[in-house]
Design a protein around this motif. Structure first.
Motif, PDB file in Angstrom:
ATOM      1  N   VAL A   8       2.046  -4.106  -6.276  1.00 47.29           N
ATOM      2  CA  VAL A   8       1.836  -3.563  -4.934  1.00 47.29           C
ATOM      3  C   VAL A   8       1.740  -2.048  -5.022  1.00 47.29           C
ATOM      4  CG1 VAL A   8       2.792  -3.332  -2.608  1.00 47.29           C
ATOM      5  CG2 VAL A   8       3.080  -5.475  -3.865  1.00 47.29           C
ATOM      6  N   THR A   9       0.666  -1.494  -4.476  1.00 47.79           N
ATOM      7  CA  THR A   9       0.455  -0.054  -4.453  1.00 47.79           C
ATOM      8  C   THR A   9       0.202   0.396  -3.017  1.00 47.79           C
ATOM      9  OG1 THR A   9      -1.947  -0.246  -4.737  1.00 47.79           O
ATOM     10  CG2 THR A   9      -0.596  -0.134  -6.748  1.00 47.79           C
ATOM     11  N   LYS A  10       0.233   1.702  -2.814  1.00 49.67           N
ATOM     12  CA  LYS A  10      -0.063   2.243  -1.489  1.00 49.67           C
ATOM     13  C   LYS A  10      -1.467   1.853  -1.053  1.00 49.67           C
ATOM     14  CE  LYS A  10      -1.046   6.640  -1.028  1.00 49.67           C
ATOM     15  NZ  LYS A  10      -0.943   8.123  -0.942  1.00 49.67           N
ATOM     16  N   GLU A  11      -2.422   1.987  -1.972  1.00 49.58           N
ATOM     17  CA  GLU A  11      -3.809   1.662  -1.666  1.00 49.58           C
ATOM     18  C   GLU A  11      -3.975   0.178  -1.346  1.00 49.58           C
ATOM     19  OE1 GLU A  11      -3.465   5.419  -3.569  1.00 49.58           O
ATOM     20  OE2 GLU A  11      -2.791   3.447  -4.259  1.00 49.58           O
ATOM     21  N   LYS A  12      -3.230  -0.683  -2.049  1.00 49.45           N
ATOM     22  CA  LYS A  12      -3.306  -2.127  -1.804  1.00 49.45           C
ATOM     23  C   LYS A  12      -2.790  -2.460  -0.410  1.00 49.45           C
ATOM     24  CE  LYS A  12      -3.897  -6.459  -3.000  1.00 49.45           C
ATOM     25  NZ  LYS A  12      -5.261  -7.014  -3.186  1.00 49.45           N
ATOM     26  N   ILE A  13      -1.682  -1.854  -0.015  1.00 49.05           N
ATOM     27  CA  ILE A  13      -1.123  -2.093   1.313  1.00 49.05           C
ATOM     28  C   ILE A  13      -2.099  -1.632   2.392  1.00 49.05           C
ATOM     29  CG2 ILE A  13       0.701  -1.403   2.928  1.00 49.05           C
ATOM     30  CD1 ILE A  13       2.625  -1.329   0.543  1.00 49.05           C
ATOM     31  N   VAL A  14      -2.713  -0.475   2.190  1.00 52.52           N
ATOM     32  CA  VAL A  14      -3.689   0.041   3.159  1.00 52.52           C
ATOM     33  C   VAL A  14      -4.865  -0.917   3.297  1.00 52.52           C
ATOM     34  CG1 VAL A  14      -5.456   1.822   3.496  1.00 52.52           C
ATOM     35  CG2 VAL A  14      -3.097   2.480   2.979  1.00 52.52           C
ATOM     36  N   SER A  15      -5.385  -1.411   2.168  1.00 54.48           N
ATOM     37  CA  SER A  15      -6.507  -2.346   2.196  1.00 54.48           C
ATOM     38  C   SER A  15      -6.138  -3.636   2.928  1.00 54.48           C
ATOM     39  CB  SER A  15      -6.954  -2.662   0.764  1.00 54.48           C
ATOM     40  OG  SER A  15      -8.001  -3.599   0.758  1.00 54.48           O
ATOM     41  N   LEU A  16      -4.960  -4.169   2.630  1.00 51.47           N
ATOM     42  CA  LEU A  16      -4.502  -5.392   3.288  1.00 51.47           C
ATOM     43  C   LEU A  16      -4.292  -5.170   4.782  1.00 51.47           C
ATOM     44  CD1 LEU A  16      -1.912  -6.605   0.616  1.00 51.47           C
ATOM     45  CD2 LEU A  16      -4.098  -7.712   1.179  1.00 51.47           C
ATOM     46  N   ILE A  52       4.957   0.427  10.261  1.00 51.02           N
ATOM     47  CA  ILE A  52       3.561   0.009  10.391  1.00 51.02           C
ATOM     48  C   ILE A  52       2.706   1.193  10.830  1.00 51.02           C
ATOM     49  CG2 ILE A  52       1.980  -1.354  11.806  1.00 51.02           C
ATOM     50  CD1 ILE A  52       3.235  -3.034   9.676  1.00 51.02           C
ATOM     51  N   GLU A  53       3.246   1.984  11.755  1.00 53.49           N
ATOM     52  CA  GLU A  53       2.500   3.134  12.273  1.00 53.49           C
ATOM     53  C   GLU A  53       2.174   4.151  11.175  1.00 53.49           C
ATOM     54  OE1 GLU A  53       3.981   0.824  15.369  1.00 53.49           O
ATOM     55  OE2 GLU A  53       5.157   1.762  13.755  1.00 53.49           O
ATOM     56  N   SER A  54       3.047   4.270  10.194  1.00 51.49           N
ATOM     57  CA  SER A  54       2.799   5.231   9.118  1.00 51.49           C
ATOM     58  C   SER A  54       1.624   4.801   8.246  1.00 51.49           C
ATOM     59  CB  SER A  54       4.050   5.434   8.266  1.00 51.49           C
ATOM     60  OG  SER A  54       4.453   4.232   7.649  1.00 51.49           O
ATOM     61  N   VAL A  55       1.340   3.495   8.211  1.00 49.54           N
ATOM     62  CA  VAL A  55       0.154   3.021   7.495  1.00 49.54           C
ATOM     63  C   VAL A  55      -1.098   3.496   8.219  1.00 49.54           C
ATOM     64  CG1 VAL A  55      -1.093   1.022   6.587  1.00 49.54           C
ATOM     65  CG2 VAL A  55       1.411   0.963   6.724  1.00 49.54           C
ATOM     66  N   GLU A  56      -1.086   3.393   9.554  1.00 46.86           N
ATOM     67  CA  GLU A  56      -2.214   3.864  10.363  1.00 46.86           C
ATOM     68  C   GLU A  56      -2.491   5.338  10.093  1.00 46.86           C
ATOM     69  OE1 GLU A  56      -2.194   1.278  14.431  1.00 46.86           O
ATOM     70  OE2 GLU A  56      -0.641   2.798  14.247  1.00 46.86           O
ATOM     71  N   LYS A  57      -1.442   6.139  10.072  1.00 49.67           N
ATOM     72  CA  LYS A  57      -1.599   7.574   9.807  1.00 49.67           C
ATOM     73  C   LYS A  57      -2.212   7.813   8.430  1.00 49.67           C
ATOM     74  CE  LYS A  57       2.490   8.986  12.473  1.00 49.67           C
ATOM     75  NZ  LYS A  57       3.801   9.665  12.382  1.00 49.67           N
ATOM     76  N   GLU A  58      -1.738   7.054   7.452  1.00 46.62           N
ATOM     77  CA  GLU A  58      -2.181   7.242   6.078  1.00 46.62           C
ATOM     78  C   GLU A  58      -3.665   6.941   5.921  1.00 46.62           C
ATOM     79  OE1 GLU A  58      -1.844   8.325   2.111  1.00 46.62           O
ATOM     80  OE2 GLU A  58      -0.426   8.575   3.756  1.00 46.62           O
ATOM     81  N   ILE A  59      -4.173   5.966   6.661  1.00 51.33           N
ATOM     82  CA  ILE A  59      -5.582   5.578   6.533  1.00 51.33           C
ATOM     83  C   ILE A  59      -6.499   6.742   6.861  1.00 51.33           C
ATOM     84  CG2 ILE A  59      -7.402   4.124   7.533  1.00 51.33           C
ATOM     85  CD1 ILE A  59      -5.201   1.921   7.791  1.00 51.33           C
ATOM     86  N   PHE A  60      -6.242   7.410   7.996  1.00 53.19           N
ATOM     87  CA  PHE A  60      -7.100   8.531   8.379  1.00 53.19           C
ATOM     88  C   PHE A  60      -6.908   9.724   7.445  1.00 53.19           C
ATOM     89  CE2 PHE A  60      -7.169   5.959  12.184  1.00 53.19           C
ATOM     90  CZ  PHE A  60      -8.512   6.036  12.553  1.00 53.19           C
ATOM     91  N   LYS A  61      -5.706   9.897   6.945  1.00 52.30           N
ATOM     92  CA  LYS A  61      -5.462  10.951   5.957  1.00 52.30           C
ATOM     93  C   LYS A  61      -6.223  10.663   4.666  1.00 52.30           C
ATOM     94  CE  LYS A  61      -1.743  13.052   3.233  1.00 52.30           C
ATOM     95  NZ  LYS A  61      -0.302  12.952   2.871  1.00 52.30           N
ATOM     96  N   MET A  62      -6.265   9.393   4.277  1.00 53.76           N
ATOM     97  CA  MET A  62      -6.973   8.999   3.059  1.00 53.76           C
ATOM     98  C   MET A  62      -8.470   9.221   3.186  1.00 53.76           C
ATOM     99  SD  MET A  62      -4.854   5.583   1.859  1.00 53.76           S
ATOM    100  CE  MET A  62      -5.957   5.201   0.497  1.00 53.76           C
ATOM    101  N   PHE A  63      -9.017   9.016   4.388  1.00 50.34           N
ATOM    102  CA  PHE A  63     -10.436   9.314   4.612  1.00 50.34           C
ATOM    103  C   PHE A  63     -10.713  10.788   4.301  1.00 50.34           C
ATOM    104  CE2 PHE A  63     -10.724   5.713   7.943  1.00 50.34           C
ATOM    105  CZ  PHE A  63     -11.176   4.822   6.982  1.00 50.34           C
ATOM    106  N   LEU A  64      -9.819  11.656   4.752  1.00 48.64           N
ATOM    107  CA  LEU A  64      -9.991  13.083   4.487  1.00 48.64           C
ATOM    108  C   LEU A  64      -9.841  13.388   3.000  1.00 48.64           C
ATOM    109  CD1 LEU A  64      -8.992  16.141   6.458  1.00 48.64           C
ATOM    110  CD2 LEU A  64      -8.154  15.993   4.117  1.00 48.64           C
ATOM    111  N   GLU A  65      -8.838  12.813   2.366  1.00 49.62           N
ATOM    112  CA  GLU A  65      -8.611  13.079   0.941  1.00 49.62           C
ATOM    113  C   GLU A  65      -9.794  12.612   0.099  1.00 49.62           C
ATOM    114  OE1 GLU A  65      -3.706  12.799   0.923  1.00 49.62           O
ATOM    115  OE2 GLU A  65      -4.904  11.040   0.395  1.00 49.62           O
TER     116      GLU A  65
END
Length: 219
Positions: A8-16, A52-65
């Motif tokens: 399990v990775t951060k990226e895997k959780i985001v994708s799921l 759960i909300e922190s996953v939402e935040k991370e997704i948009f941050k990942m788009f920028l990164e």
């Protein structure tokens, strides 16, 4: 033979998470149910995210990164002026959003004109302002240091508002390949930099005509 469990990775959780939202039309009710459905533990989830909300935040941050990472792969990027870097950022960022449009629109659809209040965009805001600070050049700054600090913050805030307005335009854009968003980006970025140079009249009129046509005449 027992199959080895996928790490399990951060990226895997985001994708799921994104897949769950797209398939169910809503975010998971709880970390427990989300973890159980995807065959990992709550402990594994909390190793990367607190809610759960922190996953939402991370997704948009990942788009920028991912956008910044792609930009730096262009060997010419470092030599671009600030305006060219900003244009490159916009086109790359919105290409990534378009590739994930179903998720992005579903995530933001209920908020309409209230994008500025969205919690899930808070990490994006922080990262974007940091990016803007990194590309500001002396060409757009007044010489006095005390004024420069204020001016840098003003540029960061105005750039963030511009990004939100562009995001709102993109969400409402129904043109093929979102070509009107491309026009919006070109005109709005040009105007913002001419405003910093205090030479805005022609671009202001041009941008105003475009907005009037899209938002008034086409209603």
């Amino acid at each position: 033979m027992t199959m080895k469990k996928t790490k399990v990775t951060k990226e895997k959780i985001v994708s799921l998470y994104m897949n769950y939202v797209l398939e169910n039309g809503e975010k998971p009710k709880s970390v427990y149910l989300f973890a159980k459905l995807n065959d990992f533990t709550e402990t594994e989830f909390y190793a990367f995210f607190g809610t759960i909300e922190s996953v939402e935040k991370e997704i948009f941050k990942m788009f920028l990164e991912m956008t910044v990472e792609l930009l730096h792969k262009d060997e010419n990027y470092a030599d671009y002026d600030m305006k060219s870097k900003m244009l490159s950022f916009y086109f790359t960022f919105f290409e990534l959003l378009t590739a994930n449009r179903s998720y992005v629109t579903m995530s933001l659809r209920e908020h309409g004109n209230q994008l500025k209040n969205l919690i899930q965009l808070s990490s994006l805001r922080t990262s974007f302002k940091k990016y803007v600070a990194e590309i500001i050049t002396d060409d757009y700054l007044i010489k006095q240091e005390k004024i420069q600090d204020f001016q840098k913050k003003a540029i960061q805030e105005s750039a963030w508002i511009q990004l939100l307005l562009t995001l709102k335009f993109w969400l409402e854009d129904e043109s093929p390949a979102f070509e009107k968003t491309d026009i919006y980006i070109e005109k709005s970025v040009k105007l913002s930099f001419e405003l910093m140079n205090i030479a805005p009249i022609d671009s202001l009129i041009d941008f105003g005509k475009f907005i009037f046509k899209e938002k008034v005449q086409n209603k």
